[in-house]
Design a protein around this motif. Structure first.
Motif, PDB file in Angstrom:
ATOM      1  N   ALA A  30       0.838  -1.213   0.000  1.00 35.93           N
ATOM      2  CA  ALA A  30       0.000   0.000   0.000  1.00 35.93           C
ATOM      3  C   ALA A  30       0.867   1.256   0.000  1.00 35.93           C
ATOM      4  CB  ALA A  30      -0.927  -0.022   1.216  1.00 35.93           C
ATOM      5  N   ALA A  33       2.300   1.701  -3.454  1.00 32.76           N
ATOM      6  CA  ALA A  33       1.261   2.185  -4.366  1.00 32.76           C
ATOM      7  C   ALA A  33       1.007   3.667  -4.148  1.00 32.76           C
ATOM      8  CB  ALA A  33      -0.032   1.389  -4.170  1.00 32.76           C
ATOM      9  N   VAL A 101      -7.007  -0.283 -12.567  1.00 31.47           N
ATOM     10  CA  VAL A 101      -6.883   0.336 -11.244  1.00 31.47           C
ATOM     11  C   VAL A 101      -8.233   0.449 -10.538  1.00 31.47           C
ATOM     12  CG1 VAL A 101      -6.036   2.384 -10.022  1.00 31.47           C
ATOM     13  CG2 VAL A 101      -4.851   1.581 -12.047  1.00 31.47           C
ATOM     14  N   ILE A 105      -7.502  -1.333  -6.842  1.00 34.71           N
ATOM     15  CA  ILE A 105      -7.434  -0.651  -5.539  1.00 34.71           C
ATOM     16  C   ILE A 105      -8.460  -1.210  -4.549  1.00 34.71           C
ATOM     17  CG2 ILE A 105      -7.740   1.576  -4.362  1.00 34.71           C
ATOM     18  CD1 ILE A 105      -6.324   2.849  -6.797  1.00 34.71           C
TER      19      ILE A 105
END
Length: 138
Positions: A30, A33, A101, A105
């Motif tokens: 995370a 990202a 995405v 996510i």
């Protein structure tokens, strides 16, 4: 004469170790990202490499949960949970490499929640006490 051996403790220690490693990898994922999304494109390579490590670590969780059942005498459901978590992580990697995405996510958030829940359970779980046979010596 039936044996009344206590449940083996070492399988839950292996599961705990792997879930902590997996949770740390998910948290690092995370952070990587977030760094990539905010403009540090160099982090994308690390994000991809960590994704492959996540697949491998979650794959190692399956035999660990099997050992938790036998010889650890633990519950069976962590086996199914670890298979589902591995499948979610593999899907997550595929969605990431496909650059989807919008799905990547939210699935990443689900993986984080599932990993945190399994880690919490692993530390809350206590091995069963030995069961004494009914009736004593004759």
């Amino acid at each position: 004469m039936p044996e009344n051996r206590p449940a083996r403790r070492w399988p839950i220690v292996v599961v705990r170790t792997l879930t902590v490693i997996l949770l740390l990898q998910v948290l690092i994922q995370a952070a990587l990202a977030g760094g990539f999304i905010t403009g540090n494109v160099k982090l994308l390579g690390l994000h991809s490499a960590n994704a492959i490590l996540l697949v491998l670590t979650s794959a190692a969780l399956l035999p660990a949960t099997i050992l938790l059942v036998r010889p650890g005498r633990g519950p069976w459901w962590p086996i199914a949970f670890s298979v589902g978590l591995w499948c979610a992580i593999v899907m997550q990697v595929g969605l990431g490499f496909a650059r989807l995405v919008g799905l990547h996510i939210p699935l990443g958030m689900a993986v984080m929640g599932l990993t945190a829940a399994l880690t919490w359970w692993a530390f809350a779980y206590r091995t069963a006490a030995p069961v004494l046979a009914a009736g004593g010596p004759s």
